[in-house]
Design a protein around this motif. Structure first.
Motif, mmCIF file in Angstrom:
data_model
loop_
_atom_site.group_PDB
_atom_site.id
_atom_site.type_symbol
_atom_site.label_atom_id
_atom_site.label_comp_id
_atom_site.label_asym_id
_atom_site.label_seq_id
_atom_site.Cartn_x
_atom_site.Cartn_y
_atom_site.Cartn_z
ATOM 1 N N GLU A 73 9.003 73.116 19.333
ATOM 2 C CA GLU A 73 8.892 74.185 20.329
ATOM 3 C C GLU A 73 9.626 73.875 21.613
ATOM 4 O O GLU A 73 10.312 74.716 22.162
ATOM 5 N N PHE A 74 9.455 72.656 22.116
ATOM 6 C CA PHE A 74 10.058 72.302 23.401
ATOM 7 C C PHE A 74 11.438 71.672 23.245
ATOM 8 O O PHE A 74 12.043 71.279 24.234
ATOM 9 N N GLN A 75 11.913 71.589 21.999
ATOM 10 C CA GLN A 75 13.262 71.097 21.708
ATOM 11 C C GLN A 75 13.476 69.729 22.339
ATOM 12 O O GLN A 75 14.397 69.529 23.138
ATOM 13 N N CYS A 76 12.603 68.787 21.985
ATOM 14 C CA CYS A 76 12.687 67.449 22.553
ATOM 15 C C CYS A 76 12.380 66.435 21.476
ATOM 16 O O CYS A 76 12.010 66.802 20.359
ATOM 17 N N CYS A 77 12.567 65.157 21.784
ATOM 18 C CA CYS A 77 12.316 64.104 20.801
ATOM 19 C C CYS A 77 11.795 62.874 21.517
ATOM 20 O O CYS A 77 12.431 62.402 22.465
ATOM 21 N N GLY A 78 10.622 62.381 21.094
ATOM 22 C CA GLY A 78 10.098 61.146 21.669
ATOM 23 C C GLY A 78 9.606 61.316 23.088
ATOM 24 O O GLY A 78 9.539 62.416 23.615
ATOM 25 N N ASN A 79 9.274 60.197 23.750
ATOM 26 C CA ASN A 79 8.738 60.203 25.105
ATOM 27 C C ASN A 79 9.875 60.302 26.112
ATOM 28 O O ASN A 79 10.041 61.307 26.813
ATOM 29 N N ASN A 80 10.685 59.238 26.204
ATOM 30 C CA ASN A 80 11.873 59.298 27.059
ATOM 31 C C ASN A 80 13.075 59.830 26.290
ATOM 32 O O ASN A 80 13.922 60.515 26.839
ATOM 33 N N GLY A 81 13.169 59.457 25.018
ATOM 34 C CA GLY A 81 14.290 59.888 24.181
ATOM 35 C C GLY A 81 13.974 59.542 22.743
ATOM 36 O O GLY A 81 12.880 59.061 22.433
ATOM 37 N N TYR A 82 14.936 59.760 21.839
ATOM 38 C CA TYR A 82 14.650 59.555 20.418
ATOM 39 C C TYR A 82 14.452 58.082 20.074
ATOM 40 O O TYR A 82 13.840 57.752 19.067
ATOM 41 N N LYS A 83 14.951 57.194 20.944
ATOM 42 C CA LYS A 83 14.834 55.765 20.629
ATOM 43 C C LYS A 83 13.386 55.282 20.651
ATOM 44 O O LYS A 83 13.081 54.212 20.133
ATOM 45 N N ASP A 84 12.474 56.064 21.260
ATOM 46 C CA ASP A 84 11.063 55.667 21.263
ATOM 47 C C ASP A 84 10.517 55.572 19.852
ATOM 48 O O ASP A 84 9.592 54.795 19.588
ATOM 49 N N TRP A 85 11.070 56.399 18.949
ATOM 50 C CA TRP A 85 10.581 56.365 17.576
ATOM 51 C C TRP A 85 10.990 55.090 16.850
ATOM 52 O O TRP A 85 10.371 54.719 15.844
ATOM 53 N N PHE A 86 12.026 54.396 17.351
ATOM 54 C CA PHE A 86 12.441 53.164 16.689
ATOM 55 C C PHE A 86 11.442 52.049 16.937
ATOM 56 O O PHE A 86 11.426 51.059 16.214
#
Lengths: 344, 366
Positions: free
Chosen positions: B162-175
């Protein structure tokens, strides 16, 4: 043979005029409502215009908008007429206006009924249009570099996520189409070459679906590729897995959505039709009872009101005859000309 | 020397009362608007409550709701008062209430201003709360079998879509977290066992993201796994690829969304505050001019209206003295032993003789 004769004493006429005035006001509001419902439906249909092959379905909102506007005019005149009906001196000026007025009003009221019927009956046309549109959308999914088709991927992805559906009939439609563009396939890789060779048309088909088919309610991370291969994923059974991707087809999802919308609108417009019909019938009674008063000295006498002076068939012939005469007359003139041209 | 003295003729007073009556009703409407803005903000905060670590932030919408309700009540009363003020007789009913009403409303407008300012200062707290909440949510993403957390995966996925975002700060948080549950990892497989062993805490970390991070604007099918490995995908450059995944972090996205709402609400509340203040000024002028008319005796004559009778300093001093004397009202005056009747000077003309004359002894009856 008069249709529906009723006696109208003076008081009853006055009450009819007052009641009709209120009724026509509410019918005006209902007409505005019909117009706005037509606008809403048209906007909703236009939003998904990319997955619809033809715009036949647009006849429903267009008709609703026309009928809504027409009913505003019809009810405006109805309220003016019944205001004048209370005063026997003012009423006669409407005499010549009323016959064409009733003809036009009946036409638009019947058109309203047609719109209601169409909103329930056009499922088939809508479904066919969506079927072709979605098929094209899925086929051109990979063509993000072709002008005119570069937004198909975005549209289909957004559609699948918003309506929680996958593919045309279901997710297996994606297995039959190459949805990964050649630009992103490594033709030096053995696996890619094998797959392309094994296909008759040289297409790269996979048993995978785009990410937009993924269901967020699934307890496990989404499995998009090698869907039919149980051994490729741990603890995975393709036949019984229901939550992984959306199982519903987008055609079914969209048809349900639009039919729900059109059924609601159709029901509302049906009640508007009944209201409009009652306004016209009451106005007809008022007109006929007031016409009997015209020319009398005592305006408070009891008169008779009726719906139709002659029977239904004869009234219809009365309207149709001038039309037929007009058409036949033009034909006769043409025939006459051609014979005179032939003899000279 | 009054502050802002204005002359009011009778017609001017009547017109002022009528205008204020209408404005007070309009203010009831703005109070209702304040109330609904508070409700709207509360609903929006509740929608994302799983992403917020604490609920302290709810004091802002609660304040707006309370202020809105009180504003409706105050302005309703003000409308009634102003309606009656057209007639000098009816004004007498409200005479005693009006000054306390004005003072109360004046302090209440401060609350409205505080409400507006809180909207702007909420941002810092919100950021903290979102940071913690999102970190927690991502940590428990894989726990879809733990009661109380089984819908967190769905909530995070829907949030990212919905908010077109990924992760907390960025997608690298998922790593940095294990977002694939052990239930779906084949522990007997060599790759999986290697990866688990290579991690200090035995977590299965990978350079992949959930599907909800995928960007629908990307021209190519989404690359979710082995994001940092350029050779794993054809024609793929990890550093320059911008359209594949959502680049914005969810904390930033949510913060922007709420800040936008807060700023609009804050601006509206400021405008309402100014409006309330101007209505209050009008009511004050009406009150002072009507009181002066009553003092003069003739209800049709001209009178003065003012904001304050004396200058600011004198009014402040007088009020402080009043407050001090309120505090002293319980203390006894020691000078006359508390008896207020001693040393009251006699003002009568009649002379009753000298004081303190001992009574003549009556002859004893034998």
């Amino acid at each position: 043979m008069v249709v529906m004769k009723m006696k109208f004493p003076f008081q009853k006429r006055v009450q009819l005029a007052k009641g009709l005035w209120l009724l026509s006001l509410s019918a005006t509001v209902a007409g505005a409502l019909t117009f706005s419902l037509g606008c809403i439906l048209k906007t909703e249909l236009l939003r998904r215009a990319e997955v619809m092959d033809n715009s036949n379905i647009h006849v429903v909102p267009n008709t609703l908008m026309i009928v809504g506007l027409a009913s505003l005019g019809i009810n405006y005149f109805a309220s003016k007429i019944c205001q004048d009906a209370l005063d026997a001196g003012q009423f006669p000026r409407w005499k010549n206006f009323l016959k064409p007025y009733f003809a036009i009003s009946s036409f638009f009221t019947v058109l309203m009924l047609l719109a209601v019927i169409m909103s329930f009956a056009m499922t088939g046309s809508l479904e066919f249009s969506l079927k072709v549109g979605l098929r094209n959308g899925i086929r051109f999914y990979k063509d993000t570099d072709t002008p005119g088709r570069c937004f198909q991927k975005q549209n289909i992805d957004y559609l699948q996520m918003a309506f929680e559906c996958c593919g045309n009939n279901d997710f297996r439609d994606w297995f039959e189409v190459q949805w990964i563009s050649n630009r992103y396939l490594d033709f030096n890789s053995k696996e890619v070459k094998d797959r392309i060779k094994s296909n008759v048309d040289g297409r790269y088909l996979v048993d995978g679906v785009p990410f937009s088919c993924c269901n967020p309610t699934s307890p496990r991370p989404c499995i998009q590729y090698q869907l039919t291969n149980n051994t490729a994923h741990y603890n995975y059974d393709y036949q019984t897995e229901e939550l992984n991707i959306y199982l519903r087809g987008c055609r079914e999802a969209l048809v349900n959505y639009y039919m729900g919308l059109m059924n609601t609108i159709g029901t509302a417009v049906l009640s508007v039709f009944l209201l409009q019909g009652s306004v016209l019938v009451s106005l007809r009674f008022l007109q006929t009872s007031m016409e009997a008063v015209a020319g009398q000295e005592n305006t408070e006498i009891e008169t008779e009101g009726y719906l139709l002076e002659k029977g239904v068939k004869e009234t219809v012939m009365e309207f149709v005859d001038p039309l037929m005469k007009f058409l036949l007359f033009t034909n006769k003139v043409e025939e006459g000309e051609s014979t005179s041209a032939a003899t000279t | 020397m009054a502050v802002w003295r204005v002359k009011f003729t009778k017609t001017k007073r009547d017109k002022l009362a009528q205008v204020l009556w209408i404005l007070n009703w309009f203010s009831v409407l703005t109070g209702a608007i304040l109330f609904s803005l508070g409700i709207f903000l509360k609903v929006e905060l509740n929608k994302q409550e799983e992403m917020m670590a604490d609920r302290d932030i709810h004091y802002v919408p609660n304040m707006l709701i309370a202020v809105g309700l009180i504003a409706c009540a105050i302005n309703f009363l003000g409308g009634k008062i102003c309606y009656d003020c057209v007639d000098t007789n009816k004004f007498l009913r409200w005479k005693l209430i009006m000054l306390p009403y004005i003072i109360f409303t004046f302090f209440f407008t401060f609350c409205v201003l505080v409400g507006a300012l809180m909207c702007y200062t909420m941002r810092g707290e919100l950021e903290e709360s979102l940071n913690l909440g999102l970190t927690q949510a991502m940590k428990f993403y894989k726990d879809t079998d733990t009661p109380g957390r089984c819908f967190l995966k769905r909530t995070v996925d829907i949030l990212q879509i919905e908010f077109q975002c990924c992760g907390n700060n960025g997608y690298k948080d998922w790593f940095q977290i294990q977002w694939i549950s052990n239930r779906y990892l084949d522990m007997t497989h060599k790759d999986v066992a290697d990866r688990l062993r290579s991690n200090v805490e035995g977590k299965y970390l990978m350079d992949g993201v959930p599907f909800s991070c995928c960007n629908i604007d990307s021209p190519r099918p989404c690359i979710q796994q082995q994001i940092t490995n350029n050779s794993a995908h054809f024609n793929y450059e990890h550093q320059t690829e911008e359209l594949n995944l959502r680049m914005k972090g969810c904390r930033q996205a949510l913060l922007d969304y709420f800040t936008h709402i807060m700023q609009s609400i804050g601006l509206t509340v400021l405008i309402i505050w100014l409006f309330e203040l101007s209505v209050l000024t009008g009511v004050r002028f009406l009150q002072t001019s009507l009181e002066n008319v009553l003092k003069q005796g003739d209800p049709d004559s001209e009178s003065d209206g003012w904001l304050l009778e004396n200058s600011f300093m004198e009014t402040a001093r007088t009020n402080l003295n009043i407050i001090k004397s309120l505090g002293k009202s319980n203390q006894i005056d020691d000078g006359n032993n508390g008896d207020p009747n001693i040393n009251v000077p006699s003002t009568s003309i009649a002379n009753y003789g000298p004081d303190n004359v001992p009574p003549k002894e009556a002859p004893e009856a034998s």
